[in-house]
Write an enzyme that holds these catalytic residues in place. Sequence first.
Site: not given
Length: 401
Positions: A178-180, A183
Amino acid sequence: MTTGTEFDGGERPLPLAGVRVLDLSRVLAGPWCGQVLGDLGAEVIKVEHPDRGDDTRDWGLPTAGGTTYFDSVNRNKRSLGLDLATEEGAEIARTLAAGSDVLIQNFKRGGADRLGLGYARLSAENPRLIYCSVVGYVGDGPEADRPGYDLVVQGESGLMALNGRAEDPPLKVGVAAVDLFTGQYAAQGVLAALYERERTGRGRLVEMALYDCGLSLTSYVGLAALALGRDPERVGNAHPAIVPYGVFEAADGPLVITVGNNAQYRRFCAVIERPDLAEDPDYATNLGRSRHRDRLGPQIEAELARRPRAALIAALQASGIPCGEVAGLHEAVRSERTAQAGMLADGDSPVLAPPYRIDGTRPPVRRPPPGLGAHTGPILTELGLDAVRIAELRARGIVAG
């Protein structure tokens, strides 16, 4: 690693050469956005607390300049150690923002405004600024004050419910997906705004919420849940709709086989010397194979399990059937395939190279992940601060020593 902004034999600059990015974000999602822009040639100034630095400097395994977590999302950046909680520090950041094209931040709700670094103020001072805000949940919704954490969002968005086999508990993705992806989506939004600015001369506010991005990652499985009115069946390493398609055990190790159409299936049956499986009308179509997977699967698995992996892969590839071995992670990053692709930039601390190829050339890692505050002096000097003023700020802990 190189230090210039040129590639392709030095003949052409990288696409974002001349673009300045002020990266006020930390952890993974925002820094990944900044790294994408840096990979494409932007000058990225990463602002960190002068003593603690980015949170990820304390995560993972130590490296020459940081940690494995930090290094994974901070190549092609310069580090400015700056205490934004002080008025002098915030003023330096505002000065940088006035001369920047892009700003990335992931403060909690209201945090940027309290520091005088909110969108309204900075865009008034620099109308061309593209301001990218990364949050956990939409800023005008009832959960706007909640912090965003990858694992929490993996659970809430249904991502954990689609991994593994039916009998497994909910499983997270092996990386902070989710973070990647947030981004990456953020970088796409910034690039679109940069493109539009060429026509309008004005910047934009780009807002990305981790929950939104996590939900979007469910993709076709999310749509299947809507169509079914329930969770789709979990099938582990198999495919919910294509058979045979998944991870299988050869006599000496696992391999991946993806039989994508009926012609490939017939050729697959020839490779495993089971023409009867090709001739059986129950298995003639993918719909039939999927319907009868409980009967077909064990027969395929038995045939594969008695053959060596290398021989299977050679025969399948010769027959035009997509397949490959299942490598260990260290084996993969140090493989000949990775080396030939130029995907590993060795140095004091090896990092993965940018995945892009532009005009047949991979952009270089121009700067290794920086040490905390490694470029504080040069950046402040570029802003016009003299050595005496920089020394005073260092003595007071406002900038990195």
